[in-house]
Design a protein around this motif. Structure first.
Motif, PDB file in Angstrom:
ATOM      1  N   THR A 129       0.832  -1.208   0.000  1.00 10.78           N
ATOM      2  CA  THR A 129       0.000   0.000   0.000  1.00 10.78           C
ATOM      3  C   THR A 129       0.869   1.261   0.000  1.00 10.78           C
ATOM      4  OG1 THR A 129      -0.182   0.032   2.418  1.00 10.78           O
ATOM      5  CG2 THR A 129      -1.942  -1.087   1.199  1.00 10.78           C
ATOM      6  N   PHE A 130       0.270   2.333  -0.534  1.00 10.71           N
ATOM      7  CA  PHE A 130       0.907   3.645  -0.614  1.00 10.71           C
ATOM      8  C   PHE A 130      -0.133   4.679  -0.195  1.00 10.71           C
ATOM      9  CE2 PHE A 130       2.285   0.763  -3.923  1.00 10.71           C
ATOM     10  CZ  PHE A 130       3.661   0.703  -3.742  1.00 10.71           C
ATOM     11  N   THR A 131       0.259   5.623   0.656  1.00  7.68           N
ATOM     12  CA  THR A 131      -0.689   6.603   1.184  1.00  7.68           C
ATOM     13  C   THR A 131      -0.275   8.020   0.821  1.00  7.68           C
ATOM     14  OG1 THR A 131      -1.195   5.151   3.046  1.00  7.68           O
ATOM     15  CG2 THR A 131      -1.800   7.462   3.294  1.00  7.68           C
ATOM     16  N   GLY A 132      -1.243   8.790   0.349  1.00  4.40           N
ATOM     17  CA  GLY A 132      -1.029  10.203   0.066  1.00  4.40           C
ATOM     18  C   GLY A 132      -2.037  11.038   0.836  1.00  4.40           C
ATOM     19  N   ILE A 133      -1.556  12.126   1.427  1.00  8.02           N
ATOM     20  CA  ILE A 133      -2.418  13.015   2.215  1.00  8.02           C
ATOM     21  C   ILE A 133      -2.207  14.450   1.745  1.00  8.02           C
ATOM     22  CG2 ILE A 133      -2.769  14.007   4.532  1.00  8.02           C
ATOM     23  CD1 ILE A 133      -2.266  11.202   5.657  1.00  8.02           C
ATOM     24  N   ARG A 177      -4.035  11.988  -4.184  1.00  8.39           N
ATOM     25  CA  ARG A 177      -3.928  10.892  -5.144  1.00  8.39           C
ATOM     26  C   ARG A 177      -2.581  10.971  -5.874  1.00  8.39           C
ATOM     27  NH1 ARG A 177      -8.368  11.493  -7.143  1.00  8.39           N
ATOM     28  NH2 ARG A 177      -9.424   9.997  -5.818  1.00  8.39           N
ATOM     29  N   GLY A 178      -2.195  12.183  -6.258  1.00  5.51           N
ATOM     30  CA  GLY A 178      -0.907  12.374  -6.930  1.00  5.51           C
ATOM     31  C   GLY A 178       0.257  11.893  -6.078  1.00  5.51           C
ATOM     32  N   LYS A 179       0.210  12.202  -4.792  1.00  9.68           N
ATOM     33  CA  LYS A 179       1.288  11.777  -3.880  1.00  9.68           C
ATOM     34  C   LYS A 179       1.343  10.252  -3.782  1.00  9.68           C
ATOM     35  CE  LYS A 179       1.283  15.979  -1.067  1.00  9.68           C
ATOM     36  NZ  LYS A 179       0.937  16.560   0.244  1.00  9.68           N
ATOM     37  N   ALA A 180       0.180   9.618  -3.671  1.00 12.72           N
ATOM     38  CA  ALA A 180       0.146   8.152  -3.583  1.00 12.72           C
ATOM     39  C   ALA A 180       0.598   7.514  -4.897  1.00 12.72           C
ATOM     40  CB  ALA A 180      -1.258   7.675  -3.203  1.00 12.72           C
ATOM     41  N   VAL A 181       0.179   8.091  -6.030  1.00  7.98           N
ATOM     42  CA  VAL A 181       0.578   7.549  -7.336  1.00  7.98           C
ATOM     43  C   VAL A 181       2.083   7.707  -7.546  1.00  7.98           C
ATOM     44  CG1 VAL A 181       0.362   7.842  -9.851  1.00  7.98           C
ATOM     45  CG2 VAL A 181      -1.685   7.822  -8.421  1.00  7.98           C
ATOM     46  N   GLN A 182       2.663   8.807  -7.104  1.00  9.30           N
ATOM     47  CA  GLN A 182       4.120   8.981  -7.231  1.00  9.30           C
ATOM     48  C   GLN A 182       4.861   7.879  -6.476  1.00  9.30           C
ATOM     49  OE1 GLN A 182       5.622  10.812  -9.324  1.00  9.30           O
ATOM     50  NE2 GLN A 182       3.945  12.136  -9.930  1.00  9.30           N
ATOM     51  N   GLN A 183       4.377   7.513  -5.294  1.00  7.34           N
ATOM     52  CA  GLN A 183       4.986   6.404  -4.540  1.00  7.34           C
ATOM     53  C   GLN A 183       4.842   5.093  -5.288  1.00  7.34           C
ATOM     54  OE1 GLN A 183       3.599   6.278  -0.378  1.00  7.34           O
ATOM     55  NE2 GLN A 183       3.060   8.439  -0.607  1.00  7.34           N
ATOM     56  N   LEU A 184       3.667   4.877  -5.875  1.00 13.18           N
ATOM     57  CA  LEU A 184       3.408   3.665  -6.657  1.00 13.18           C
ATOM     58  C   LEU A 184       4.368   3.588  -7.844  1.00 13.18           C
ATOM     59  CD1 LEU A 184       1.586   1.214  -7.558  1.00 13.18           C
ATOM     60  CD2 LEU A 184       0.216   2.925  -8.810  1.00 13.18           C
TER      61      LEU A 184
END
Length: 190
Positions: A129-133, A177-184
């Motif tokens: 999992t990847f989390t963006g806030i 969402r952008g932050k989580a997608v960057q981690q992905l």
């Protein structure tokens, strides 16, 4: 690389396609002939994201990722949270959701809120999992016509425009969402 993004939400697909490199081909649920609604019965954002990817892996056999997002309002003890899309009822009506939230915040001084996205990835038998806030606050009236969901009433910290007023590229740069997608993407490229 081909990977399924377990959503039929065209707004989410548009946001994520704008972020991923051309070396990754994104398939939608429609592309794999998954036309049913995937259950989202968990009481957490992370749980719903995991539930979606496991459903696709078990029923369609594809490696995939899914997200779940919630708007968490501080003075409302994190509501609407995991129920953000259905806050005003099962119809998932964005305007009704915003109106209910604005009514709940009427006469409240603390309007601090955050968007939280959790992306679950099922890849080669591993679940990650990847989390963006993105922190901000809820304004008292809708502004802007871009974006979707609660975007017209969410003002990100440090900005004078709501998510619905910002260009998609800027929203993707600072948003949950952008932050989580960057981690992905970083994980997929490693």
């Amino acid at each position: 690389m081909k990977i399924v993004f377990a959503t039929n939400n065209q707004n989410k697909i548009k946001e994520v396609k704008a972020l991923i490199p051309s070396s990754i081909e994104l398939l939608s649920l429609e592309d794999i002939n998954c036309l049913e609604d995937i259950p989202e019965t968990s009481d957490t954002i992370e749980g719903n994201a995991k539930q979606k990817v496991l459903y696709i892996k078990e029923n369609y056999g594809y490696d995939c990722f899914a997200d779940d997002t919630g708007l968490e309002v501080e003075t409302l003890n994190g509501e609407p949270g995991v129920y953000s899309a259905r806050y005003a009822g099962p119809a998932k009506d964005a305007n009704a959701n915003m109106e209910k939230l604005l009514n709940a915040l009427e006469n409240k001084e603390n309007r601090n809120a955050q968007f939280k996205t959790v992306i679950a990835l099922e890849l080669n038998g591993t679940l990650k999992t990847f989390t963006g806030i993105c922190k901000g606050r809820i304004i008292d009236q809708k502004k802007g016509d871009k974006g979707f969901g609660y975007d017209p009433i969410f003002l990100p910290d440090g900005y004078t425009q709501t998510f619905a007023e910002l260009p998609l590229s800027e929203k993707n740069n600072i948003g949950h969402r952008g932050k989580a997608v960057q981690q992905l993407i970083k994980f997929l490229n490693s």
